[in-house]
Design an enzyme around this catalytic site. Sequence first.
Site, PDB file in Angstrom:
ATOM      1  N   HIS A   1       0.861  -1.188   0.000  1.00  0.00           N
ATOM      2  CA  HIS A   1       0.000   0.000   0.000  1.00  0.00           C
ATOM      3  C   HIS A   1       0.894   1.234   0.000  1.00  0.00           C
ATOM      4  O   HIS A   1       1.565   1.523   0.993  1.00  0.00           O
ATOM      5  CB  HIS A   1      -0.926   0.014   1.218  1.00  0.00           C
ATOM      6  CG  HIS A   1      -1.743   1.273   1.316  1.00  0.00           C
ATOM      7  ND1 HIS A   1      -2.608   1.654   0.322  1.00  0.00           N
ATOM      8  CD2 HIS A   1      -1.796   2.247   2.265  1.00  0.00           C
ATOM      9  CE1 HIS A   1      -3.171   2.809   0.666  1.00  0.00           C
ATOM     10  NE2 HIS A   1      -2.695   3.191   1.827  1.00  0.00           N
TER      11      HIS A   1
ATOM     12  N   ASP B   1       1.046   5.080  -0.283  1.00  0.00           N
ATOM     13  CA  ASP B   1       0.359   6.374  -0.242  1.00  0.00           C
ATOM     14  C   ASP B   1       1.021   7.365  -1.191  1.00  0.00           C
ATOM     15  O   ASP B   1       2.239   7.557  -1.153  1.00  0.00           O
ATOM     16  CB  ASP B   1       0.396   6.942   1.175  1.00  0.00           C
ATOM     17  CG  ASP B   1      -0.471   6.159   2.133  1.00  0.00           C
ATOM     18  OD1 ASP B   1      -1.666   6.013   1.847  1.00  0.00           O
ATOM     19  OD2 ASP B   1       0.049   5.691   3.169  1.00  0.00           O
TER      20      ASP B   1
ATOM     21  N   ASP C   1      -7.621   1.604   2.299  1.00  0.00           N
ATOM     22  CA  ASP C   1      -7.235   2.527   3.365  1.00  0.00           C
ATOM     23  C   ASP C   1      -8.173   3.707   3.597  1.00  0.00           C
ATOM     24  O   ASP C   1      -8.147   4.285   4.673  1.00  0.00           O
ATOM     25  CB  ASP C   1      -5.819   3.048   3.096  1.00  0.00           C
ATOM     26  CG  ASP C   1      -5.180   3.672   4.337  1.00  0.00           C
ATOM     27  OD1 ASP C   1      -5.582   3.311   5.456  1.00  0.00           O
ATOM     28  OD2 ASP C   1      -4.283   4.510   4.188  1.00  0.00           O
TER      29      ASP C   1
ATOM     30  N   HIS D   1      -6.252   9.777  -0.607  1.00  0.00           N
ATOM     31  CA  HIS D   1      -6.968   9.758   0.673  1.00  0.00           C
ATOM     32  C   HIS D   1      -6.173  10.378   1.820  1.00  0.00           C
ATOM     33  O   HIS D   1      -6.680  10.429   2.946  1.00  0.00           O
ATOM     34  CB  HIS D   1      -7.424   8.345   1.021  1.00  0.00           C
ATOM     35  CG  HIS D   1      -6.327   7.338   1.093  1.00  0.00           C
ATOM     36  ND1 HIS D   1      -5.924   6.605   0.016  1.00  0.00           N
ATOM     37  CD2 HIS D   1      -5.538   6.938   2.123  1.00  0.00           C
ATOM     38  CE1 HIS D   1      -4.951   5.793   0.360  1.00  0.00           C
ATOM     39  NE2 HIS D   1      -4.694   5.975   1.644  1.00  0.00           N
TER      40      HIS D   1
END
Length: 997
Positions: free
Chosen positions: A65, A67, A189, A439
């Site tokens: 994951h 970001d 997420d 996000h």
Amino acid sequence: MISVSLSNMAALRQQQLAAALLFLLSQGLSFPLGQDSKQAPTCGYQSCHATKPGMLNVHLIPHTHDDVGWLKTVDQYYYGDRNEIQHAGVQYILDSVVDQLLKNPDRRFIYVETAFFYRWWKQQSASMQQTVKQLVNEGRLEFVNGGWCMSDEATTHYSAVIDQMTLGLRFLNDTFGPCGRPRVAWHIDPFGHAREHASMFAQMGYDGFFFGRLDYQDRHRRMTNKEQELLWRASDSLPPPVADLFTGILPNGYNPPEGFCWDQSCSDAPIRDDPDLEDYNVDDVVSRFLAIAGSQSLVYKTNHIIMTMGSDFQYENANLWYKNLDKLIHYVNAEQANGIKVNLLYSTPSCYLQELHRSNLSWPLKTDDFFPYADDAHDFWTGYFTSRPALKRYERVSNSNLQTCNQLEVLGGPISRDGPFGNGDSQTMKEAMAVAQHHDAVSGTEKQHVANDYARRLANGWKHCQVLVSNSLASLSSSSVERVYCDNLNISVCPLTESSTKFAVNVYNPLGRTVTWPVRLPVNGTAYTVSDPSGRSVDCQVVPVSSTTSRVRKGRGYAVNELVFQVLVPPLGFTTYSVSLLKDGPPPASTKHYAPTAIQNKFLQVTFDPSTGLLSGLSNLETGQSIKLTQNFYWYNASDGNNSESNQPSGAYIFRPNTSTPFVISKTAKTQTIQTSVVQEVRQWFSPWVSQVVRLYSDSRALELEWTVGPLPIDDDLGKEVITRLDTSIDTNEYFYTDSNGREVLQRKKDFRPTWNLRQSEPIAGNYFPINSRAFIKDETDQLTVVTDRSQGAGSIRNGSLEIMLHRRLLYDDVRGVGEPLNETSDIFPEGLVVRGRLMLLLDRPLTAADSHRPLAQEMVLQPLLTFTNGELHPNAKLEFSGLQASLPPAVHLLTLTQWDDNSVLLRLEHQFQSWESKTHSRPVTVNLQKLFSTLKVLGVSELNLSANQWIDEMKRLQWTPESGKRPLLKTFEDPSPWEVAFTPMQIRTFIITMSN
């Protein structure tokens, strides 16, 4: 002594294995032996490893994951810079994963964030690119989600989400063809999940959707009832199954099971499988894993379960993960010879989804959304709905600027990219806006230096677009005079209008219908004449700049007055107004210091309480409606986490007020009144850090509330969360309504969730919901709608009340990872950030309210762009232009017009009304594409899916059956002709149009 210990350990291992086997068999699973099947290597569902129908199949999903900015900037994450903040380097992850995939054809990996993959891909050699293509073609490297980023779902506008998904998916399509097309949406997420996102994903062709976060109470109920996998019916207007999306809730968020993390950032023991060594642990690993798998199988419906093997920025050294996963698969599957009916396999979310589909079960149906999200009784993630309100507004303005840039690139033709003002481009702005949807970007949940980087990227993108816009307007107007952009008009700063005695204002309207728009320009003269494109005089007024605006400017402008007039702008076009200073004109409008009793135009009357200076009522003069309406500003004392119930403080993510009763900032307001033929204003001051202008333009059906809040004082050591509250005589019965990502409207009820019995533990934060463009309250006769200029949090805590959070300044981190309090300052505002925004109020009958708030919400999102030229207009200049032959029907909104390649453009049109909300406009409507544009000749039209990565007639999705009934059959509405396309309520249609200028 050692031999006794080893003997005891061996016995313990046998007991654990036996217990795990009994546990699995006790679940009622039937385990007839199945045969493996071999399949030719190819991508998609055909590339999935065979499963065993008589066993519990555990799908291991190697993933990372990544970001697109959070604790570090996008660049820092990609390069692995600033590792003292967080050890993360995406380029090394991709390097390492590709290397490890090549070593074992059974291995799989999924990748999500195209923004990072695109960077990495550009740096690879031709031979490495070919190698990666082979991995993709064989399904060993699979893309999921595939947008430029994994967008936030609470604070994003649907138009920007569609854009960023299109950007990422187009790159994958162009680079890898059909094998690069994701089949699964993957939002592991984001902090709560919007119904409109599910609707968009369905229309983009995804077969399923997986996420990790949902309310802890909701998860508990779903685990108990085996409802963690469901069918989400994400629209009440689109006919099923158009917006139906299979949705799965992952068991561990997006982390591996406890004890099975084998990244360099983890501390779990590796699998030690040499029996000659003292620390041999295979039996222990196997037994622990079987127990976890058995436990997980209890809360899902099929004999397939999914496990995410990875987490934030993992697989930088992929060998660690894959070496241990290879062993785990080998040793667990070896136990099948001993009667353990568990089968481990490398898998992907789409392969897991395929097995669920093959089960041919029916699934629970959901029609609401997953907001708000709480991970504990006092931990509601509703603060980020408002966090960083200045960035949220800048993102919204940037979205409007990007759409204007895209449209003018099309309308101006090739000269827009290479014209008299140099080389312009829209791509830089597209990528900056796409990153901003992440996000931890527009959500406001990043570190301050990262927020600054997002804003810098947007500013740089707009610089590139300004060149393009100037070139296009020069071509369309036949005038190459230099154009000036004034990006600080909201605080009355524009050097050209402040100093020039004669100038022109060009107003471009990105909407597909004619718009009346108020223009406010900072000036130092006292009287001006304004002429429209035909030379007719336009009513204009000069009003003094408010003391609040003078204070907020901080020396960035010196205008003492504002010139106010209204313009009429054609659809998808511009109009030009000339402005000249009058040397001997009348003085500017004067301010009156008494509290008014009322202001009104031909549509609205607004009343005030003269004893307090506050709003007291609102009347619609067209319908005869009248409601009591009081409005004031309050602040919640942010919890510092030091109390008996919980140690959770308010922070960037979490809203947790210390009490349920907010503190009123002032019970009275000092006022000034300005009344002119163009605009009437009541300027209110509540404190040194809160003020407002109540503004009513002569031709407006909406009342404007322009609020200015900040810097929030913290010398009392209290964090503050500032709201404005509208208290009305409307009998709401504890219901209110919010939009979902700017599109469909959802009903909310205080202390209530549609799908479970809520135990409310935070009476304020637990009743806050995201709004992106509007919210409203209503009863049988009256509806009050508030249209916002950015995403914010809102609630209806009291009957007849609507409160909106405007600004937050906090002194503690909320322990969700960002590691710093939300205490925004800047070079201009070192004492604390000052934020300005607008709320637009509409009073209508409930059955006709959407006819007003739908178009107004679009105007707030896609505002006209003003550019300026100094001096006299060129005598041959074209002063007015429309890119459309006529305004679009009121129900139709032009969502996208952007250059696709040299000979074609991408066009999206949408029906902007829900099926139930308008007697007039909630009906099918047709548009003739051949007669749409005024200067562009349409040569051919082909329709695509929403994300423009599949032809619409080739988009085939897996179909699912809800528990509540049979699988629905799609009802279609035929187009009248090849050129006339039909739109039903809430339908978006996407076209590639071949055209010539």
